[in-house]
Design a protein around this motif. Structure first.
Motif, mmCIF file in Angstrom:
data_model
loop_
_atom_site.group_PDB
_atom_site.id
_atom_site.type_symbol
_atom_site.label_atom_id
_atom_site.label_comp_id
_atom_site.label_asym_id
_atom_site.label_seq_id
_atom_site.Cartn_x
_atom_site.Cartn_y
_atom_site.Cartn_z
ATOM 1 N N UNK A 21 0.959 -1.229 -0.036
ATOM 2 C CA UNK A 21 0.527 0.395 -0.476
ATOM 3 C C UNK A 21 0.870 1.735 -0.342
ATOM 4 N N UNK A 22 1.949 1.391 0.520
ATOM 5 C CA UNK A 22 2.755 2.707 0.687
ATOM 6 C C UNK A 22 3.532 2.664 -0.338
ATOM 7 N N UNK A 23 3.635 1.503 -1.385
ATOM 8 C CA UNK A 23 4.726 1.640 -2.515
ATOM 9 C C UNK A 23 3.429 1.845 -3.499
ATOM 10 N N UNK A 24 2.306 1.827 -3.820
ATOM 11 C CA UNK A 24 1.541 1.993 -4.550
ATOM 12 C C UNK A 24 0.855 3.498 -4.354
ATOM 13 N N UNK A 25 0.619 4.142 -3.061
ATOM 14 C CA UNK A 25 0.833 5.413 -2.509
ATOM 15 C C UNK A 25 1.723 6.347 -3.309
ATOM 16 N N UNK A 26 2.943 5.637 -3.866
ATOM 17 C CA UNK A 26 4.542 6.855 -3.738
ATOM 18 C C UNK A 26 4.179 6.706 -5.598
ATOM 19 N N UNK A 27 3.852 5.736 -6.308
ATOM 20 C CA UNK A 27 2.792 5.510 -7.378
ATOM 21 C C UNK A 27 2.274 6.332 -8.523
ATOM 22 N N UNK A 28 3.108 7.275 -9.104
ATOM 23 C CA UNK A 28 2.467 7.989 -10.072
ATOM 24 C C UNK A 28 2.210 7.300 -11.798
ATOM 25 N N UNK A 29 0.935 6.714 -11.944
ATOM 26 C CA UNK A 29 0.726 6.237 -12.477
ATOM 27 C C UNK A 29 0.075 7.319 -14.234
ATOM 28 N N UNK A 30 0.431 6.798 -15.216
ATOM 29 C CA UNK A 30 -0.149 8.407 -15.894
ATOM 30 C C UNK A 30 -1.382 7.107 -16.861
ATOM 31 N N UNK A 31 -2.341 8.025 -16.935
ATOM 32 C CA UNK A 31 -3.802 7.093 -16.844
ATOM 33 C C UNK A 31 -3.707 6.341 -18.001
ATOM 34 N N UNK A 32 -3.164 6.142 -19.047
ATOM 35 C CA UNK A 32 -2.936 4.714 -19.548
ATOM 36 C C UNK A 32 -2.435 3.874 -18.457
ATOM 37 N N UNK A 33 -1.406 3.718 -18.053
ATOM 38 C CA UNK A 33 -1.306 2.285 -16.864
ATOM 39 C C UNK A 33 -2.523 2.185 -16.160
ATOM 40 N N UNK A 34 -2.391 3.155 -15.929
ATOM 41 C CA UNK A 34 -3.705 2.946 -14.665
ATOM 42 C C UNK A 34 -4.917 2.587 -15.353
ATOM 43 N N UNK A 35 -4.873 2.544 -16.930
ATOM 44 C CA UNK A 35 -6.179 2.135 -17.514
ATOM 45 C C UNK A 35 -5.953 0.606 -17.498
ATOM 46 N N UNK A 36 -4.381 0.391 -17.897
ATOM 47 C CA UNK A 36 -4.147 -1.220 -18.189
ATOM 48 C C UNK A 36 -4.490 -2.479 -16.850
ATOM 49 N N UNK A 37 -3.700 -1.378 -16.253
ATOM 50 C CA UNK A 37 -3.947 -2.300 -14.506
ATOM 51 C C UNK A 37 -5.052 -2.390 -14.207
ATOM 52 N N UNK A 38 -6.186 -1.647 -14.106
ATOM 53 C CA UNK A 38 -7.442 -1.342 -13.592
ATOM 54 C C UNK A 38 -8.307 -2.641 -14.701
ATOM 55 N N UNK A 39 -8.187 -2.558 -16.310
ATOM 56 C CA UNK A 39 -7.956 -3.590 -16.797
ATOM 57 C C UNK A 39 -8.166 -5.468 -17.241
ATOM 58 N N UNK A 40 -6.782 -5.249 -16.619
ATOM 59 C CA UNK A 40 -6.176 -6.407 -15.682
ATOM 60 C C UNK A 40 -6.385 -7.020 -14.704
ATOM 61 N N UNK A 41 -6.720 -6.275 -13.741
ATOM 62 C CA UNK A 41 -7.089 -6.288 -12.069
ATOM 63 C C UNK A 41 -8.620 -7.634 -12.322
ATOM 64 N N UNK A 42 -9.163 -6.515 -13.232
ATOM 65 C CA UNK A 42 -10.729 -6.944 -13.434
ATOM 66 C C UNK A 42 -11.223 -7.833 -13.685
ATOM 67 N N UNK A 43 -10.007 -8.081 -15.438
ATOM 68 C CA UNK A 43 -9.958 -9.525 -15.477
ATOM 69 C C UNK A 43 -10.098 -11.126 -14.936
ATOM 70 N N UNK A 44 -9.181 -10.435 -13.724
ATOM 71 C CA UNK A 44 -9.107 -11.624 -13.518
ATOM 72 C C UNK A 44 -9.657 -11.979 -12.093
#
Length: 625
Positions: free
Chosen positions: A403-426
């Motif tokens: 959680x601390x690692x993710x809070x430090x992450x600054x993801x672009x919108x495209x990267x957010x969408x990519x991660x979001x899509x992969x996680x939801x599919x799983x």
């Protein structure tokens, strides 16, 4: 497929005939996998019946009473019948245990090292910690045997080693142990001692050891002390099967006279240690597939001192390391970490591997992963696969770090969408069980940290799949996505039927999101669907009912809506309470409503309410002028 069937099939008539046939075929083919499984099952399955009748044609004792048949049965004739109702007696169980043991012994005697190891491994991996029994010392009976000559009670106290009820496991792992002996019940013991007491009931602090000169058990133990467990087992089987033999179903000859050869290494307790050391890959298989800590301890302790250990570590693939690190026992975890350290230079920048190590069972491995991530945080956070693995895990020990690692992450919108899509599919692909629900809960919390701004762009098709998922936390994620959509798009895009689905959920957080959506709905749309929403007054959740009553207050001046609400309140008062004090809540609210319009309430409603079973025990009165 057949392995799954063998685990489920009962060892009784009429199924046991097929089990015999499978065993016979497996012996013919030297099928170590089937033989190892059946040898374990013959040992652990309880016999279907205890045979007390004789199978001798000339015997007078051929009949035995069976409660399930309601009378006496000639056991010899019944067993010879093709449609026999009897199978797998205590003698049959003993016979197959003996047969499995001699199969193991003959493979060793004939120097068939490969076949011996294959059978031994497939037998050992069947044992789990549920089959483990710890070493203990206890009397055979807590009630003494009275000796008239000495006027004392005598007790036999036995030292049992660990796994003393596991014949095959003990034969393989402790066959060279000269301290283990087997009794007629196929239980192993280290020694038996005689004690006497003046008390009938055994109490350890009130017994006296019988002098060694008269202790027959101790004398017998000393005579057998130089025998290995294997020789003792053979001797015991000879005694058991000296009479009362079952008809053999496997026709392969069995040689009775066997002594461990001079080439065997007596410095180690297992049978044929030279076979094991010649094929150290067998140790790795035990660590990968074993389910009993004792078996895995045997494998790791011998493997870790093997001359080729370092070379073997180099051959362990990353996927295998992860499997080892996630075993519950420390011994496969140790092997996995040893292999990791051996190849850490080439693996420390493998994003997916490091992520999997971070969420593994082994603490040392998790710390290794944390150190690598902290040393190169930007590199790892640039990997979509790395982030997906972290989100799809509920490892409690790693959650704070992640959680601390993710809070430090600054993801672009495209990267957010990519991660979001992969996680939801799983998430959608997860089956319904407690562990997966925890994973879905953890993934939702992590997605809210990194990608919540893109929730509103998720398609309706994906939302529908989340809403119909068997996992409640997937439905919660769907409700969060709907809330996000309502902030960017008109809330009326969300059908009321979906909001009702959220309001009917047992999870309070999901209902809260449903209530939030309903409160955003325009007053006009609420009024148009008021009759549909009034059905929620029969909800079993107080928060939902209170929200509907609160919405009704918005329409105080609209008599048509108030009339519908009043009628619905009378209806719910005439049925059983859906939650504690629900009738009181409805009566109080209805009382406030009818103060101004008592004359408009139909008399038949009041009469029906007075005589309703649900309110017979509760006073219900209207104040009239």
């Amino acid at each position: 497929m057949i392995e799954n069937v063998l685990w489920q099939i009962p060892f009784e008539s009429p199924y046991f005939r097929s089990i015999r046939a499978i065993y016979k075929l497996a012996r013919f083919r030297d099928d170590a996998q089937i033989l190892g499984m059946l040898a374990f099952l013959f040992e652990k399955k309880a016999s279907a019946f205890n045979r007390t009748a004789s199978l001798d044609k000339e015997s007078w004792n051929q009949d035995q009473y069976f409660y399930q048949f309601g009378g006496y049965v000639n056991v010899r004739k019944e067993l010879s019948n093709n449609e026999s109702r009897l199978a797998f007696s205590n003698f049959t169980k003993l016979y197959f245990q003996k047969n499995s043991f001699y199969y193991l012994k003959d493979l060793g005697k004939q120097n068939k090292a490969k076949e011996y190891i294959r059978f031994a491994v497939n037998a050992l991996i069947q044992y789990s910690d549920a089959d483990y029994t710890s070493a203990n010392r206890r009397p055979l009976s807590t009630y003494g045997t009275y000796d008239w000559q000495s006027s004392r009670y005598h007790y036999t106290v036995v030292d049992f080693p660990e796994c003393y009820q596991s014949l095959l496991l003990t034969s393989i792992l402790f066959g060279n142990d000269t301290t283990r002996k087997m009794d007629s019940k196929l239980q192993f013991y280290l020694k038996k001692e005689e004690f006497w007491s003046s008390d009938y009931y055994y109490q350890e602090n009130k017994v006296t050891k019988v002098d060694s000169g008269t202790n027959k058990s101790s004398v017998s133990s000393e005579k057998n002390q130089q025998q290995g467990a294997l020789d003792n087992i053979i001797s015991t089987f000879k005694n058991i099967f000296g009479s009362n033999k079952e008809k053999q179903t496997v026709t392969q000859p069995i040689q009775e006279n066997f002594v461990i050869g001079a080439e065997s290494n007596f410095s180690r307790p297992e049978l044929y240690p030279e076979f094991w050391d010649a094929m150290p890959e067998a140790y790795i298989q035990l660590l990968m597939q074993g389910k009993m800590d004792l078996v895995m301890k045997f494998a790791y302790e011998n493997l870790s001192v093997h001359a080729n250990y370092k070379d073997l570590l180099q051959r362990i693939e990353p996927e295998m390391m992860i499997l080892l690190l996630n075993k519950s026992s420390k011994y496969p975890q140790n092997l996995g970490f040893d292999a990791l350290e051996k190849r850490e230079t080439e693996l420390r920048q493998n994003e997916s591997f490091v992520a999997l190590v971070l969420v593994s069972e082994n603490e040392k491995a998790r710390n290794w992963a944390k150190m690598n991530i902290e040393n190169n945080t930007h590199y790892f956070l640039s990997s979509t696969d790395f982030l997906t693995i972290l989100m799809m895990n509920s490892r409690r020990e790693s959650n704070e770090f992640i959680n601390n690692l993710l809070q430090k992450a600054s993801l672009s919108e495209d990267r957010q969408k990519a991660v979001l899509g992969k996680v939801i599919i799983q998430l959608i692909a997860l089956e319904s069980n407690e562990e997966n629900d925890k994973i879905a809960d953890a993934a939702t919390k992590k997605l809210k940290i990194t990608a919540s701004s893109n929730f509103s762009e998720i398609s309706w098709d994906i939302i529908a799949q989340l809403l119909t998922s068997p996992l409640n936390n997937n439905r919660f994620l769907a409700s969060e996505i709907l809330l996000s959509k309502s902030r960017k798009y008109p809330v009326t895009d969300i059908p009321l039927s979906i909001i009702e689905l959220l309001l009917s959920n047992e999870n309070e957080s999901i209902r809260e999101n449903g209530i939030s959506l309903l409160k955003q709905y325009p007053k006009e749309e609420i009024g148009n669907h008021w009759l549909q929403l009034l059905q929620l007054l029969s909800s079993s959740h107080k928060d939902v009912v209170e929200n509907i009553l609160s919405l009704n207050d918005q329409f105080e001046s609209q008599s048509e809506i108030q009339e519908l609400t009043t009628g619905r309140l009378f209806d719910v008062l005439m049925i059983e309470q859906k939650f504690e004090n629900s009738h009181q809540l409805f009566r109080d609210y209805l009382g406030k409503m009818v103060e101004k319009s008592i004359d408009k309430i139909p008399v038949k409603w009041i009469i029906r309410l007075i005589f309703a079973n649900s309110v017979k025990k509760s006073a219900f009165r209207f104040r009239t002028a």
